[in-house]
Design a protein around this motif. Structure first.
Motif, mmCIF file in Angstrom:
data_model
loop_
_atom_site.group_PDB
_atom_site.id
_atom_site.type_symbol
_atom_site.label_atom_id
_atom_site.label_comp_id
_atom_site.label_asym_id
_atom_site.label_seq_id
_atom_site.Cartn_x
_atom_site.Cartn_y
_atom_site.Cartn_z
ATOM 1 N N ILE B 57 0.768 -0.852 -0.460
ATOM 2 C CA ILE B 57 -0.146 0.019 0.071
ATOM 3 C C ILE B 57 0.356 1.480 -0.023
ATOM 4 O O ILE B 57 0.470 2.399 -1.168
ATOM 5 C CB ILE B 57 -0.250 0.094 1.298
ATOM 6 C CG1 ILE B 57 -2.061 -0.693 0.924
ATOM 7 C CG2 ILE B 57 -2.065 0.975 1.729
ATOM 8 C CD1 ILE B 57 -2.541 -1.172 2.750
ATOM 9 N N LEU B 58 1.572 1.247 0.694
ATOM 10 C CA LEU B 58 2.527 2.500 1.560
ATOM 11 C C LEU B 58 3.834 2.779 -0.031
ATOM 12 O O LEU B 58 3.745 4.381 -0.958
ATOM 13 C CB LEU B 58 3.758 2.257 2.271
ATOM 14 C CG LEU B 58 2.580 2.371 3.811
ATOM 15 C CD1 LEU B 58 3.786 2.063 4.992
ATOM 16 C CD2 LEU B 58 2.760 3.720 3.858
ATOM 17 N N ILE B 59 4.075 1.764 -0.490
ATOM 18 C CA ILE B 59 4.553 1.772 -2.000
ATOM 19 C C ILE B 59 3.977 2.046 -3.282
ATOM 20 O O ILE B 59 4.519 1.750 -4.464
ATOM 21 C CB ILE B 59 6.260 1.112 -2.360
ATOM 22 C CG1 ILE B 59 5.353 -0.753 -2.802
ATOM 23 C CG2 ILE B 59 6.885 0.472 -1.718
ATOM 24 C CD1 ILE B 59 6.568 -1.791 -2.968
ATOM 25 N N GLY B 60 2.754 1.841 -3.362
ATOM 26 C CA GLY B 60 2.112 1.653 -4.171
ATOM 27 C C GLY B 60 1.916 0.555 -5.397
ATOM 28 O O GLY B 60 1.172 0.711 -6.511
ATOM 29 N N THR B 62 0.340 -2.324 -6.072
ATOM 30 C CA THR B 62 -2.085 -2.337 -5.837
ATOM 31 C C THR B 62 -1.976 -2.457 -7.030
ATOM 32 O O THR B 62 -2.086 -2.643 -8.724
ATOM 33 C CB THR B 62 -2.386 -1.071 -6.092
ATOM 34 O OG1 THR B 62 -2.202 0.013 -6.027
ATOM 35 C CG2 THR B 62 -2.582 -1.222 -3.717
ATOM 36 N N LYS B 119 11.496 0.021 -6.745
ATOM 37 C CA LYS B 119 10.862 1.129 -7.087
ATOM 38 C C LYS B 119 12.021 1.922 -6.752
ATOM 39 O O LYS B 119 11.480 3.201 -7.075
ATOM 40 C CB LYS B 119 9.806 0.889 -6.284
ATOM 41 C CG LYS B 119 8.368 0.617 -5.482
ATOM 42 C CD LYS B 119 6.899 1.394 -6.636
ATOM 43 C CE LYS B 119 6.247 0.424 -7.052
ATOM 44 N NZ LYS B 119 4.713 1.047 -7.793
ATOM 45 N N LEU B 121 14.049 3.163 -4.484
ATOM 46 C CA LEU B 121 13.760 3.668 -3.576
ATOM 47 C C LEU B 121 14.990 4.031 -3.036
ATOM 48 O O LEU B 121 15.894 3.206 -2.682
ATOM 49 C CB LEU B 121 12.824 3.125 -2.547
ATOM 50 C CG LEU B 121 11.234 3.664 -3.390
ATOM 51 C CD1 LEU B 121 10.883 2.852 -1.786
ATOM 52 C CD2 LEU B 121 10.924 4.629 -3.155
ATOM 53 N N ASP B 122 15.314 4.998 -1.650
ATOM 54 C CA ASP B 122 16.621 5.582 -1.254
ATOM 55 C C ASP B 122 17.214 3.382 -0.165
ATOM 56 O O ASP B 122 15.916 3.343 0.613
ATOM 57 C CB ASP B 122 15.769 6.608 -0.153
ATOM 58 C CG ASP B 122 17.274 6.801 0.755
ATOM 59 O OD1 ASP B 122 18.358 7.602 0.156
ATOM 60 O OD2 ASP B 122 17.543 5.940 1.669
ATOM 61 N N ILE B 125 14.699 4.180 2.578
ATOM 62 C CA ILE B 125 13.841 2.976 2.468
ATOM 63 C C ILE B 125 13.301 1.844 2.861
ATOM 64 O O ILE B 125 12.373 0.807 3.123
ATOM 65 C CB ILE B 125 13.329 4.235 1.735
ATOM 66 C CG1 ILE B 125 13.196 5.799 2.242
ATOM 67 C CG2 ILE B 125 11.169 3.545 1.368
ATOM 68 C CD1 ILE B 125 12.188 6.765 3.632
ATOM 69 N N LEU B 129 11.357 -0.056 4.300
ATOM 70 C CA LEU B 129 10.253 -1.735 3.954
ATOM 71 C C LEU B 129 10.739 -2.952 4.393
ATOM 72 O O LEU B 129 9.384 -4.332 4.778
ATOM 73 C CB LEU B 129 10.102 -1.783 2.337
ATOM 74 C CG LEU B 129 9.545 -0.228 2.376
ATOM 75 C CD1 LEU B 129 9.598 0.220 0.635
ATOM 76 C CD2 LEU B 129 8.348 -0.439 2.243
#
Lengths: 209, 209, 209
Positions: B57-60, B62, B119, B121-122, B125, B129
């Motif tokens: 959900i947080l990274i989208g 879906t 994704k 991401l850093d 992050i 996750l």
């Protein structure tokens, strides 16, 4: 002549200050609940960033804000660090803490509204997003701490964001300069909050025997 | 010569084993809380899949993972079935259960990190996750069971995922073979967890009188 | 000749009725918990729209439903208004309230299933989405009110949605007219719920000494 007080840089600075003080208030809750270091960090994190995270999830702005702009995590970490180090002093700083927390309320409301506008959502939804950004971090904090959210029980708080959001859209229709719009809305929210706490305003309980 | 121990198939198998044992641990919680059959299933489900769901959900990403790959639901159902059938035996299997649960911790951390990398991401992050994937199912379980999450109070657990995640990125910079990277990171997390429980390591409470 | 009873307009009307009565039941919970006006509104809101919101988040349909179609917010506000105004009468209307609430259960299940189908998800996932839409608003309500969700403890409720969802897909394979499909599924769910409450059916507790 409108002072350029609330320009973008200033706004961003206030956002950081708000985040920091929301985090500090989260640390205090975590310490009171006798959580361990990780628990205290998570509570500080959700208090500061939970409202905005919920907002981003609901409008579909993912990865959510703090995953893209990692400085917010450092702000929370910094907030945890200083409030653990100076936790004995924090009691004496209660008034300052409250003031900065209130600034956060004003800024966060506007940020939430702006995100809604950028998604072209209905003004009512934008106001809901502003309210959520400013006050639902505390709701998530209370749920994690196994309490009925204080937001639903005591003090006017969310209501102030809602009224402030209404003012924002009213002023926007007057085609005010954006800086002035921000300044007036956030000052209004901050003032109303100060008055509400000073005079102990609260919403009516609807329950009656 | 590096053994091809942690190849893709093996990794997937361990993921399934982790999910199964997380589900079983959820069933035990649900039974203790005297929930009905549906409640027990939901608690098993969120314990096993809640962390990954929150991550998605947080990274989208879906629809979230278990909506696309439905085998995870069958794994949870199977976990509920066998743990209800053999619930009297489960007490004697406590050590084995703990071992498999710990394997889950190692695997889930890596899975979460990889999703973050995919994704772009850093690293910080990505580690968050990984930690979330491995340990926030238990947080959701505790919230649903009306408890302050044990993750915030006792034992080192999330912290181990964070340290393991740090090791992952350190090793990655050495341009290690991916299999070795997985093997070392998960072994490290599993070992650290076993040591932590054996020696009763815990994070400091930050609260002081 | 099949009556065109469950055509689109009728379906939409029933959706609104379901939302309204879910909101009213939320208000009653909020009043019992002695929340303030804002708290009562939020509890009514999540009871009525929380299940659908969770569904939309999980499948990635964002901004979530009520942000796009704002009439649902007005329905909840209307529900809060009338139930606060007539709260003394609501006790006498318990049977009617229960009936409309049950209609909501039937309609919401179908709505959730349809959203899953529109995302081309597996029938099992669609049934899960239907169950979630119809019953997880109450779960969020209970979490916010600091209770173990009643859905996990008492009464058959979610199970009825699951069985009803199974019937939906069984009937769908028969290539039934859509109106008839809706009518049969929702009638089945409503009837089963009425029977379950009348005869006090409940799921077995799996816990045994």
């Amino acid at each position: 002549m409108i002072p350029n007080f609330v320009n973008k840089k200033m706004f961003h600075l206030l956002d950081i200050i708000g985040t920091l003080f929301f985090a500090i208030s989260g640390v205090l809750t975590g310490l009171n609940k006798k959580l361990d270091a990780f628990g205290v960090f998570v509570i500080a994190f959700v208090t500061a960033l939970g409202g905005g995270t919920l907002r981003d999830i609901l409008i579909g702005k993912t990865p959510v804000g703090w995953m893209i702009d990692t400085q917010y995590i450092y702000i929370v970490l910094f907030g945890v660090l200083i409030s653990v180090l100076f936790r004995k002093k924090l009691d004496q700083l209660r008034v300052s803490l409250f003031l900065f927390d209130t600034i956060g309320l004003g800024i966060f409301t506007i940020i939430g509204i702006e995100k809604g506008i950028s998604k072209e959502l209905d003004p009512m939804i934008c106001i809901a997003l502003g309210t959520m950004t400013a006050s639902f971090g505390g709701v998530i904090r209370d749920i994690l701490c196994n309490e009925i959210p204080i937001l639903f029980r005591k003090e006017i708080y969310a209501t102030i964001c809602i009224i402030g959001g209404g003012l924002y859209f009213f002023l926007k229709q007057l085609n005010l300069n954006q800086d002035l719009l921000y300044l007036l809305t956030s000052s209004f929210i901050i003032t109303l909050r100060l008055l509400a706490v000073y005079y102990k305003w609260s919403l009516p309980q609807l329950y009656k025997e």
